[in-house]
Design an enzyme around this catalytic site. Structure first.
Site, PDB file in Angstrom:
ATOM      1  CG  ASP A 190      -1.744   1.175   1.430  1.00  0.00           C
ATOM      2  OD1 ASP A 190      -1.573   2.149   0.665  1.00  0.00           O
ATOM      3  OD2 ASP A 190      -2.587   1.170   2.355  1.00  0.00           O
ATOM      4  CE  LYS A 219      -3.207   9.478   2.163  1.00  0.00           C
ATOM      5  NZ  LYS A 219      -3.159   8.260   2.983  1.00  0.00           N
TER       6      LYS A 219
HETATM    7  C1  LIG Z   1      -4.158   7.499   3.487  1.00  0.00           C
HETATM    8  C2  LIG Z   1      -3.943   6.033   3.485  1.00  0.00           C
HETATM    9  C3  LIG Z   1      -4.937   5.149   3.043  1.00  0.00           C
HETATM   10  C4  LIG Z   1      -6.399   5.517   2.814  1.00  0.00           C
HETATM   11  O1  LIG Z   1      -6.731   6.500   2.020  1.00  0.00           O
HETATM   12  P1  LIG Z   1      -8.225   7.128   2.000  1.00  0.00           P
HETATM   13  O2  LIG Z   1      -8.309   7.664   0.631  1.00  0.00           O
HETATM   14  O3  LIG Z   1      -8.271   8.120   3.089  1.00  0.00           O
HETATM   15  O4  LIG Z   1      -9.191   5.984   2.218  1.00  0.00           O
HETATM   16  C5  LIG Z   1      -4.620   3.807   2.936  1.00  0.00           C
HETATM   17  N1  LIG Z   1      -3.398   3.368   3.259  1.00  0.00           N
HETATM   18  C6  LIG Z   1      -2.425   4.164   3.716  1.00  0.00           C
HETATM   19  C7  LIG Z   1      -1.102   3.584   4.059  1.00  0.00           C
HETATM   20  C8  LIG Z   1      -2.678   5.527   3.863  1.00  0.00           C
HETATM   21  O5  LIG Z   1      -1.722   6.323   4.373  1.00  0.00           O
END
Ligand SMILES: *Cc1c(COP(=O)(O)O)cnc(C)c1O
Length: 403
Positions: A190, A219
């Protein structure tokens, strides 16, 4: 016009412009991305995938979604992509479903050490559908690959999960793949936080090693709010596609998919590579300045670091977050490895430079921000004076609506 809402959007615009945004998971999307996301594409239903839709009139959005898929594959050097997940959490849900159709055991990082809620938290679907076991960081807050191997041998998981929300160091995906091979399990990454750094070749690319890679696009990748799934395995992409639609989602958001396509194109540019390098340099400059002022900080290889506010300033993470908010600096409280306080309080802050670097924060600015944080949290400067410094910095940078 709905005055009530548009006035609030204007207020939020003002908040974003006057503030120094140091939340590590945030960024500012470009005007092209935002225009696509606010476009008439929001009117269109297109359940299914390009050329395999359940509705008519999809000949245009088919092309948009295919371009998004092709660009995602080019950017991350892989064969298959699903660009429909509404969020990173949805992407993870679909990835688990595709990897472990009958459930199973997942080995992931201890959540308080930097994992995400979807990596096995009691309050997330993940722990209800899968059997999670965990590996910790070592006492210095680094991944301990021998420890992961040892726990994997004991627990015999079906899947090992890597990629985190508040881990400030480079991750050796190749090494974790070797562990997966040794214990004969699947590997999922992830990369939500570090996708932009991977796109810029500033971090090992997990698509070379993992069975499935998930991400967010908002992000460090600097696109619209949304999710993404990648794989090199043809059977797996079919399972992923079914897990997104019809299993977890209905109609895709074609306005957001258009925004993702634009974001991938932007991330393929040389400008983006420079940007990602600046993010890392700024993070390091701020961290080193705090370190030299005797604050207790993690080191950093990426876009974020952790500041131990409890031992540096005798403030919990929550208190420090609130205090910095008084001077328009936004951060978030974060559990530190081996934290002794609760997740509501925490012993520190997570600080990231992806957002401010998009606005044009320089290396010198990053050092000035470090000094300001230190002076304000140790009560060496008044709020009014601190706010003036914040204002001078943000006025020098790009306006949010011009990015
Ligand atoms: C931010 C994040 C997510 C989830 O993202 P959303 O779009 O807020 O559901 C999943 N995994 C990691 C490691 C993250 O930092």
């Amino acid at each position: 016009m709905d005055k009530e809402i548009f006035e609030l959007i204007e207020l939020e615009n003002k908040r974003q412009n006057i503030g120094i945004e140091l939340i590590a998971s945030e960024n500012y999307a470009s005007i092209d991305v935002r225009n696509a996301c606010g476009s008439i594409l929001t009117n269109k239903y297109s359940e299914g995938y390009p050329n395999k839709r359940y509705y008519g009139g999809c000949e245009v959005v088919d092309q948009i979604e295919q371009i998004a898929i092709d660009r995602a594959c080019k950017l991350f050097n892989c064969k298959y992509a699903n660009v429909q997940p509404h969020s990173g959490s949805q992407a993870n849900a679909a990835a688990y479903k595709a990897l472990l159709p009958n459930g199973g055991k997942i080995l992931s990082l201890v959540l308080n050490d930097g994992g995400h809620l979807t990596h096995g938290s009691k309050v997330s679907f993940s722990s209800h559908l899968y059997d999670f076991v965990f590996y910790p960081l070592d006492k210095d807050g680094h991944l301990d690959y021998n420890m992961i191997l040892k726990i994997a041998k004991e627990e015999k998981p079906d899947l090992i999960l890597s990629g985190y929300s508040s881990y400030p160091y480079a991750i050796d995906f190749k090494r974790i793949k070797e562990i997966c091979d040794e214990v004969n399990c699947l590997f999922m990454v992830d990369m939500a936080h570090i996708a932009g750094l991977i796109a810029a070749n500033l971090h090992q690319n997990p698509t070379l090693y993992a069975d499935v890679v998930t991400s967010t696009t908002h992000k460090t990748l600097r696109g619209p709010r949304g999710g993404l799934i990648l794989t090199n395995d043809e059977k797996m992409i079919n399972r992923i596609n079914q897990a997104i639609f019809p299993y977890y989602q209905g109609g895709p958001l074609q306005h957001i998919i258009a925004g993702k396509a634009i974001c991938f194109k932007e991330a393929l540019s040389d400008d983006f590579k420079k940007y990602a390098k600046n993010v890392i340099d700024n993070t390091k400059a701020c961290r080193d300045t705090l370190y030299n002022l005797n604050a207790i900080v993690s080191d950093t290889d990426n876009h974020l670091f952790l500041l131990n506010t409890l031992h540096s300033y005798n403030l919990t993470g929550l208190q420090a977050q609130k205090k910095l908010e008084e001077i328009n600096i936004t951060t978030n409280k974060n559990m530190l490895p081996n934290d002794t306080l609760t997740p509501k309080e925490t012993s520190g802050l997570r600080i990231g430079f992806a957002a401010v670097t998009t606005r044009g924060c320089s290396n010198e600015d990053a050092k000035e921000i470090a000094k300001l944080i230190h002076m304000y949290l140790s009560n060496q400067i008044q709020a009014k004076e601190a706010i003036d410094i914040v204002e001078k910095l943000t006025q020098k940078w790009k306006k949010i609506e011009e990015i």
